[in-house]
Design an enzyme around this catalytic site. Structure first.
Site, PDB file in Angstrom:
ATOM      1  NE  ARG A   1      38.492  44.586  32.223  1.00  0.00           N
ATOM      2  CZ  ARG A   1      38.355  44.257  33.354  1.00  0.00           C
ATOM      3  NH1 ARG A   1      37.381  44.517  34.185  1.00  0.00           N
ATOM      4  NH2 ARG A   1      39.168  42.975  33.537  1.00  0.00           N
TER       5      ARG A   1
ATOM      6  CG  HIS B   1      34.608  42.017  40.478  1.00  0.00           C
ATOM      7  ND1 HIS B   1      34.395  43.338  40.033  1.00  0.00           N
ATOM      8  CD2 HIS B   1      35.687  41.535  39.987  1.00  0.00           C
ATOM      9  CE1 HIS B   1      35.681  43.700  39.351  1.00  0.00           C
ATOM     10  NE2 HIS B   1      36.439  42.526  39.446  1.00  0.00           N
TER      11      HIS B   1
ATOM     12  NE  ARG C   1      37.514  34.807  39.611  1.00  0.00           N
ATOM     13  CZ  ARG C   1      37.901  35.433  38.829  1.00  0.00           C
ATOM     14  NH1 ARG C   1      39.292  35.386  38.265  1.00  0.00           N
ATOM     15  NH2 ARG C   1      37.465  36.678  38.347  1.00  0.00           N
TER      16      ARG C   1
ATOM     17  CD  GLU D   1      37.588  38.209  44.533  1.00  0.00           C
ATOM     18  OE1 GLU D   1      38.440  38.817  44.726  1.00  0.00           O
ATOM     19  OE2 GLU D   1      36.807  38.269  43.256  1.00  0.00           O
TER      20      GLU D   1
ATOM     21  CG  ASN E   1      41.669  32.960  39.994  1.00  0.00           C
ATOM     22  OD1 ASN E   1      41.427  32.585  38.996  1.00  0.00           O
ATOM     23  ND2 ASN E   1      41.296  34.322  40.546  1.00  0.00           N
TER      24      ASN E   1
END
Ligand code: AMP
Length: 395
Positions: free
Chosen positions: A236, A177, A88, A379, A7
Site C-alpha cells: 500500500r 490495527h 476479530r 492480537e 480471525n
C-alpha cells in the site's frame, strides 16, 4: 477458562485456543482455501502439527472440522470446556467504542458497516454465523479493530472536507490495527508499571500503522477512512495526493477501483522496489546494492519518522516508542534506521540490545530521552482477554 480467538477471512479462518488461567496457547491453526478447490488446514498443538486436505465448501465445514479435531486430538475433552469465542471484526464504524457480546443487533450493526470494510466485514460475519450455529450456547464477543481508535477527538478524526461528507456518508478517520495498538498500550504500561504514559506505537507489518497513545487511550493514528492511509507499507502506498487517482485513470484508461487497487496492491515496497513487498527481500536487495531497494527503504523510514515526529509534538513528548509486528519485531535494520533519524529528539538506540527478534526488550540506551522498546504484539491474546472480560461481566 478456555477461549477461542477467531480471525475469519473470505476464504480462510485462523484460530487460537487459549487457557486463560495462564494465557497459554493450547492450539492454533489455519483453515485455507475455504470454498476454493484444494482447501486444507493446519492445527498446531503441544509441539505437534497436523496438516490435511479436506472438503470445505463453506466456513461451516471448517468450524465443524476444527471442533471435531479439538476433541479427536485430545486437545479438549468436551466442547463444553469452551467458555467463549472472540471474533476479530475489522470495523464497527462509530457505533462500537469497545468490544461487545454478540447478539442479533450486533450482527446487524456489523452488516451496516460493510460499506466501510467491503472485503473484511462480510467474512467476519460468515465466521460469526458459522460458530453461532455450531456452538449456539457459547458466549461470543466481537472485538473491533477500530474500537481502540474511537477515543480520538474530532480534530484528529475529521478530514478538512465538506462536513456533509461526515454527516451524510460517515467519511472520517477510523484507523485500524486497534487490537494490536491496545495490546501494546497495555503491555508497555505493565512493563513500566505506570498507566499515565505518552506512547508512540509502531505496528510495522505487511500493513503498518502508528498510533499516538496518551494514558492508554488513542489520540491519533496513521491509518484513515481505510487502511490505505498513513505510512508506506508492503503493497500500500500510504498517504498520497488524491489528484493522482483521476490523473492515472485518464493516463492508463482505468476506473477508480482499478487505480485504488494499484495503490493497495502494487505500491509501497513492491511499487518502489519493483521486486517485492517483503522487507526481507528489500534488505537483501540493499545488500546487493539495488538502487530501487535502497530508495524503497529510505522512503519507508521517512514516512515512519514523519509520523513519529508528528505524534511526538501532538503528545508533547514521548515516554516510550514501541516497535511491533513482522518488521517491527524482526528487522533490527529498520528499527535502527528509524531511530537514527530521531536523534534530534533525543532518541538513542542501544545497538547491542537492538540485535534481537520477537522478544520484549528495552532497546534504548540509558541516556536516551525516551525509552525505546520491542514488544511482540499478540492480537489473538488481546481478543481472548476482551472475550473473558465480557463473558465474566455477563455470567
Ligand atoms: P506481519 O504483517 O505483521 O505478519 O508482517 C509481515 C512482514 O514482516 C513481512 O512482509 C516481512 O516484510 C516482515 N518480516 C518478517 N520477518 C522479517 C525479518 N526477519 N526481517 C525483516 N522483515 C521481516
Amino acid at each position: 477458562m478456555k477461549i477461542i480467538s477467531i480471525n475469519a477471512g473470505s476464504s480462510s479462518l485462523k484460530f487460537k485456543l487459549f487457557e486463560m488461567k495462564d494465557e497459554s496457547v493450547l492450539a492454533s491453526g489455519l483453515f485455507e482455501r475455504i470454498g476454493i478447490e484444494g482447501s486444507n488446514y493446519t492445527i498446531k498443538y503441544d509441539g505437534n502439527k497436523v496438516s490435511e486436505q479436506a472438503e470445505m465448501p463453506t466456513h461451516a465445514e471448517a468450524v465443524s472440522i476444527l471442533l471435531n479435531r479439538l476433541i479427536d486430538l485430545d486437545i479438549i475433552k468436551s466442547l463444553d470446556e469452551i467458555e467463549g469465542i472472540g471474533h476479530r471484526v475489522v470495523t464497527g464504524g462509530e457505533k462500537y467504542k469497545q468490544s461487545v457480546l454478540i447478539d442479533n443487533k450486533v450482527i446487524k450493526d456489523v452488516e451496516d458497516c460493510i460499506e466501510l470494510a467491503p472485503l473484511h466485514n462480510p467474512a467476519n460475519i460468515i465466521g460469526i454465523n458459522a460458530f453461532r450455529k455450531a456452538l449456539p450456547n457459547v458466549k461470543m464477543a466481537a472485538v473491533f479493530d477500530t474500537a481502540f481508535h474511537q477515543t480520538m477527538d474530532p480534530v484528529s478524526y475529521l478530514y478538512p472536507v465538506p462536513y456533509a461528507w461526515y454527516e451524510d456518508h460517515k467519511v472520517r478517520k477510523y484507523g485500524a490495527h486497534g487490537t494490536s495498538h491496545m495490546y501494546i498500550a497495555e503491555a508497555i504500561a505493565k512493563e513500566l508499571k505506570k498507566d499515565n504514559l505518552k506512547v508512540i506505537s509502531c505496528h510495522l507489518g505487511n500493513g503498518g500503522s502508528i498510533s499516538a497513545i496518551k494514558d492508554g487511550k488513542c489520540v491519533d493514528t496513521s491509518m484513515g477512512f481505510t487502511p490505505i492511509a498513513g505510512i508506506m507499507m508492503g503493497t500500500r502506498s500510504g498517504d498520497v495526493d488524491p489528484s493522482i487517482i483521476p490523473y492515472i485513470m485518464v493516463k492508463e484508461t482505468k476506473n477508480a477501483s482499478e487505480v485504488l487497487e494499484d495503490l493497495n496492491k502494487r505500491s509501497g515496497f513492491l511499487g518502489l522496489s519493483g521486486i517485492s513487498s517483503d522487507s526481507r527481500d528489500i534488505e537483501k536487495g540493499i545488500s546487493e546494492g539495488n538502487e530501487r531497494c535502497i530508495l524503497a527503504q529510505e522512503k519507508y523510514v521517512r514516512t515512519i519518522v514523519n509520523y513519529i515526529a508528528q505524534y511526538y509534538v501532538l503528545l508533547g513528548g514521548c515516554d516510550a516508542l514501541v516497535f511491533t509486528a513482522g518488521i517491527g519485531e524482526n528487522s533490527a535494520e529498520t528499527r535502527k534506521r528509524v531511530v537514527e533519524k530521531l536523534a534530534c529528539l533525543g532518541f538513542k538506540m542501544d545497538l547491542k540490545a537492538n540485535d534481537v527478534r520477537g522478544e520484549l526488550r528495552k532497546l534504548s540506551t540509558d541516556d536516551s530521552k525516551s525509552l525505546i522498546y520491542l514488544i511482540p504484539t499478540d492480537e489473538e491474546l488481546m481478543i481472548a482477554r476482551e472475550t473473558v472480560t465480557l463473558v465474566k461481566q455477563n455470567a
